[in-house]
Design an enzyme around this catalytic site. Structure first.
Site, PDB file in Angstrom:
ATOM      1  CB  SER A 294      -0.881   0.040   1.257  1.00 49.04           C
ATOM      2  OG  SER A 294      -1.730  -1.064   1.313  1.00 49.04           O
TER       3      SER A 294
ATOM      4  CG  HIS B  63      -5.504  -1.495   4.480  1.00 47.66           C
ATOM      5  ND1 HIS B  63      -6.224  -2.401   3.734  1.00 47.66           N
ATOM      6  CD2 HIS B  63      -4.907  -0.659   3.576  1.00 47.66           C
ATOM      7  CE1 HIS B  63      -6.067  -2.148   2.441  1.00 47.66           C
ATOM      8  NE2 HIS B  63      -5.270  -1.084   2.309  1.00 47.66           N
TER       9      HIS B  63
END
Lengths: 479, 479, 479, 479
Positions: free
Chosen positions: B328, B416
């Site tokens: 990410s 997340h």
């Protein structure tokens, strides 16, 4: 179109075949007979023949047979170019029609015909048996072998691609031609027109399929994804035939533009920046490209059927369509003309007094060179005007009167005339791409499919080689 | 990716909407109330209000209602930017909750609560009626109006796109915010997760769909069709949610790489020339990008559910997968760091004795400028070595300790962590694109989804803002 | 139709639900809170409330929430009739709108309205918040709870069936009515007409679906598979609405006969031995039965939309259709007539001098008994002739003039009149089945849907209760 | 199963064919050559031959050819039984292999073989031409004619049904056998196993398809729709092969029960009132019926392939399955036994001292009659016990030792042994239906398919006629 041939982007079909066949042989409980080297040296032929013979014996029923065929297919895929040539040569020589068996069958039949049995029903049974024996003898082991591949996933595509390789090899090695006869005949029976599905392809079709249409396009090169999206805009159509055994592979396809009036220029049709028309208002369907996608199906013909099925489909979808015509290349014109000039001199094209203009253009004053680089003619209006009339007349002459046997010499002309079209109009500056200029001096032709006349035109052409044309087309010849 | 925005390549959806709605109004036997000008001047408001009121009255049953809604939709599509702003303002002001009606319903309820009837069953009936009246009063006419669009072809997509415009306008004009509340709440009820379908998207998906994935990609820009084909290679996956009322439009989608080991670098994942792996041998599924496709669904959340559904799908397809993690971006790091340096000085990053190296690189010896153009750090190994340790430490600090309220300040981290992932590893040189360098000094992070811990992690984070991280990650903080 | 309710032939849906939900809870990593006994004694209520509260708290994100909802659903399925009643009572009492919360929200809103803030933009924000708080307070926990089921496989069908049970229970226990209001409103939002798909059902439809059509048929009982095959013959059609979340379950469906002329007798339409007509030559589409398939969707109305969508579909498929009409039962006629006779005496039906014939037929000379067993009237032509005229007149009177409020008292009449149909013709001996005789003395009626008049008829009826009828129908009244 | 043969319930396929072919000829622009009478009297033969010849000439391309084939097909469908017999006789006599053409091709080949040309490449070309000429000569016009039907909708089904009629006729008229050879060979090439799709059929399959399964069931008659629903319950499976050109027609299908232990009794398997098992817990898959659906494909074999494909499908779906076996009838046992008793006397079955019991049962004391009505044996336990042992021994003897050539005389035994199964167990009272009692004295047999042995068993049987059996089976023989 942008290249997509990095190792990551390899053709999915081949990957699928390898995986599926590996699974099949992995799951099988049959013994395999060894492996061969990539170039198939003579030492390995016995191993290969044992493998082939095991396939032909068919031990263990059809499921084992599939596993063996898959294993043989994997052997073929593991070979390099030399190895494949040797593999095909082995099939050609060792698995052809057996002459002794055929001779025996011929003798039985001949005997039976010479001394017919008194009893009719007995003769009937013997006669049927004699025919069956002849047919069996004429069906060589390699056909039975290859036919087994149609039970494999992607097996039909495998054979089609094998034939594409075989055709190339048979050009140099006539000993392979008999094998090609057999494979072509096998494929022709599988690819009977009755088994084909017509599909209309849109921008919603799988990307993998559109990529294939771009790759196989034979007439007007697809330059980019925007180009292909443009060819699928609301006022365009693409139709293709598919076979149930190769559902992801187009067999043959045609691009159609729905426009007002008979299109005269292919660059205009392909212009990404042109406005989009309303297909419901179009009066003309222009077939501007038709491509065979499968090299391995050469000689198995679908084009005529495709065009007529597409005409039916369009007629039922768009009630305003009145004209069905092509905008076609004239691929053989320049080559023919150059040969004629070589034989008969430049007067054929232009009287010497009018050739000065051209000479002036070329640095070296070489008119023939000017001719070869057709773009010269378009550099200046004065030159264009001077050659236009004679080039169009010569082109009409080429299309109507240059023959191969009794048929048109131009292969595109021959195709459409055989289908029952007539020659309608030659379009000056119809295709000013490099290819268009060098093949046909920038001209294109419309072939017209007029439903009431198709059968009669077809008969006249295929029977007597008689070519139908419009009045204005014929007028060109007289000018 | 190559541009496809010529007039010929316009978005199909809009064309479909126009055609479908034209057909609907064409076939209807209802009277329409006139047309308005493109900028909807005040003189035309009465016409528009008559049209809206006709929709709300619902005369003639549901089929007529559809025709009127389609006609109103066509009016909206015929407006320019000014006209649309005025159209939405009209809905905002004239079709909101009616305060008098609501006041009456409130009064009825208050009365009932203050003097409950002796008879229980009578009270029950009055109470149900009072609640129903309150609910009715709180459901403004504009919601009933907009809800009618879901009976139209592409009507839901129309509303989603209308909301995308509304969000932009409401930023400047807070009077539109109430309308946005209503439209968001309507869409949220329609886009309930239970109605979404998960689909795995491959290179065999429609080209039109792949084009949308490329256009909406929010994390790593799609450069070409080869790029997208690469992201759909056998060792890659793409999953998307779809809604039955917008079957051709992805709602949200995620790209996954099936690899060995936890991926550390996104350029390596996107490299068209890298070899393709065998997905059956992969042990790790790396989610390297997740994008919302519909701007008009902002605030309606699906991402958490998508990731878990995809983990389930992958687990059942690939038995060897052991690790599920992301690769990410850290979008807020550099902005945060720059602010900190402005406040606290360069010592935060490097002690002054070690800053000479950087100064030497920049022509003007301006270290801050060097910082802003992160690529400087990678020009020479000596510089890279000097900053690496402190940048990674600062980044870990940013991720774990920079907060907004009790939650992580970095929006990707917050997403997340809310889903139950933990911080696993910071990757130096994880994304060396221009964007990666300027957002996060070239670093990326892996968030780990470990099935046994997801619920506990989620609870710890959403309850107390407690962030879970791996041991090595936490060690960074101490260095 | 033949019975299929052996243990082996149990409804697939329920089996699927059990399996799917077992899998969901099996795969989840959440803790569940215990089990309850089948009759849900009071001792077990705490366990159940903990389970419900866990669902409402939504710990662990949406995937865990699904597992908990599935677990709660399995609890419900494990209960017997008593247990389910108690389960629903618990939802009704403990998870309704919270009066205190609502009172607070009401107070906030009232305060705000009484002392508007000076600053407009601040007021706007407070006002939006007050509306949101009111809406939240009016959305009871049980609605949030039940809404979670739509993320489960077959979860929507589960709720629909739960509501079917709830409706039965609420008839006896008005305390459940508020819960039913909430569930009905939730289902109504999900079953918005825009989400429904129209499908034409043929003999090629799934056997499981045809079995359901037979089971749910509400008007003319399906007797056998031959009977259903006959209703799907080439000159018959069946159309149904489906919802994407219940793809195997019809919502509502209609049977249509494509015939010449307006059908007058339903036994003729259903005759398995009648010749099949050519649908392309039919001029009339007769809707002879319409059934709601889902008891749990009572009060959520689709019938009007279905008929008009089917008319559209038929119009586009069959160009020769000119008449769209029903052949409908008159379910309330005999009950109404008996009541009227009880009040006004037999003279209403027949003058006493003409009643002898009837009396003669019945052994006991009891005319009222003759009336109750309508078949007596058909035993002899003389009797039939004597009653025919007066029964038809009374029937027309019942249909046109017997009212409930301002609307037609007959519920089938009310349905079609609301849709914009007009009364066209009463058919003597239209349905001579036992049911037809006892409900409507063997008569049926045609309602005519004439496209130019539908909207006007609808307005006249729903606005003023004005009923349109054909001239011949109105003439009956005067006779 | 209930009858569905009223005029309204006629087979859809035939209706579809008529309509589709009418459309095709209606849309064509070709001239047709007249009509013939239903019984095709000799006077009409010339008309028919002109029609056939027009098809063969193929004037006007493939689209016209389709129209002509459709027209010829309509002619065939318009004929009565006599007319069809004459139509087929005409094909048999006038469109067979042309003997002169074949004689010429034979002569060319013989000449070439006797005097091979010096030049190899020239010989090759001549040889290929000679083979092609032989093949052409052996491909009679009627095959080209019939092959045209595969381009027609439902054309393949038409030919399959035509062959079903032809097979019946050829039994009486051997002159039709050559035509049947040709049609069978054409169909065999089209119905190659590679073209077949395996589908699992459930209660969600089209009712029209389930109706066909019931109609074509050859082993255990389907009694009702409940019966067929029971055969599709969760612990049952049905698999069928389909061909892409006949997508609605099963080719061959098999019924499977998923149970615990090897099933011994077919009535138990078909019991609608038995409890449903959990298929995931089954350890045995019992194939209890396999039926060919297409009489016109007699002699084209798929059964072996079907069983193995189904074993593969079941193995991958149900991990607990360990035994794959049949529960099969022994159709030839009683007929064989009666013949043996006639030849060798009743001692074969029972020694005379033990026959009294049987004699006592029959009124006339006729033991042979008792034998013929097998149910007598089950009336009293004493009788059943007295015959059980000897009947089972005789049955084992029949199965293992009664031969036709080197193969098993029982046709079901021959089928499964050829596929590689072994004889596992004879089941007393395995099928106590009337048919089971009269064919096999109520016994059934399990054939076991054990994957490791299939190929070896197959080889042993097809090579040497050697039959594999279990130890207990072989023990029966010795008793």
């Amino acid at each position: 179109m942008e290249q997509s041939d990095s190792p990551r982007l390899i053709d999915k079909t081949l990957g699928n075949i390898r995986r599926a066949w590996k699974d099949l042989t992995g799951a099988a409980r049959v013994k395999f007979t060894g492996t061969v080297r990539a170039d198939l040296p003579e030492d390995d032929w016995e191993v290969l023949k044992r493998q082939i013979n095991a396939c032909l014996e068919g031990r263990g029923g059809q499921v084992s047979a599939r596993a063996r065929a898959a294993d043989l297919g994997r052997t073929y895929l593991s070979l390099n170019a030399d190895g494949r040539r040797r593999f095909l040569a082995l099939l050609a020589h060792d698995y052809a029609v057996n002459k002794e068996t055929l001779a025996t069958a011929v003798a039985t039949w001949t005997d039976l015909m010479q001394s017919p049995k008194a009893e009719l029903s007995e003769f009937d049974a013997l006669y049927r048996a004699a025919l069956a024996a002849l047919r069996d003898a004429l069906s060589p082991p390699r056909v039975r072998l290859l036919a087994q591949f149609n039970t494999l996933p992607e097996g039909v595509k495998f054979l089609v691609d094998m034939r594409a390789e075989l055709i190339m090899l048979a050009r140099k090695d006539s000993a392979l031609k008999g094998l090609d006869d057999d494979l072509k005949s096998l494929l022709a029976s599988w690819f009977d027109i009755g088994f084909l599905d017509l599909r209309c392809i849109t921008w919603d079709a799988p990307a993998s399929l559109l990529e294939k249409l771009a790759r196989y396009e034979a007439v007007h090169v697809v330059k980019s994804w925007s180009d292909i999206k443009n060819r699928l805009a609301p006022d365009r159509r693409c139709y293709a035939f598919f076979h149930p055994q190769m559902p992801d592979e187009p067999i043959i396809y045609v691009w159609v533009a729905l426009v007002k009036g008979m299109a005269a220029n292919v660059q205009a049709l392909l212009d990404v920046n042109a406005p989009t028309g309303d297909p419901d208002e179009a009066d003309s369907a222009i077939f501007y490209s038709i491509s065979n996608a499968q090299a391995g199906l050469a000689g198995v013909s679908f084009g005529s059927f495709l065009i007529k099925r597409v005409v039916d489909a369009l007629e039922s979808d768009f009630k305003n369509l009145k004209t069905f015509a092509t905008l076609s290349p004239i691929p053989g014109f320049c080559a023919w003309l150059e040969q004629r000039i070589n034989e008969e001199g430049m007067d054929l094209l232009l009287p010497s007094e009018r050739r000065e203009l051209l000479a002036a253009v070329d640095d070296e004053g070489d008119v023939l060179k000017a001719f070869q680089d057709a773009r010269i003619w378009y550099r200046e209006p004065s030159i264009e005007n001077s050659v236009r009339e004679s080039l169009m007349r010569l082109c009409a002459h080429y299309l109507m009167e240059a023959k191969q046997g009794q048929y048109a010499r131009d292969r595109v002309a021959h195709f459409h005339l055989s289908n029952g079209a007539r020659m309608e109009r030659i379009n000056w500056r119809g295709d000013v791409s490099q290819k268009g200029l060098s093949q046909s001096a920038g001209m294109m032709i419309n072939y017209l499919y007029k439903s009431g006349d198709i059968e009669r035109n077809h008969e006249a052409y295929t029977g007597d080689g008689k070519i139908r044309a419009s009045g204005s087309f014929k007028a060109l010849l007289k000018s």
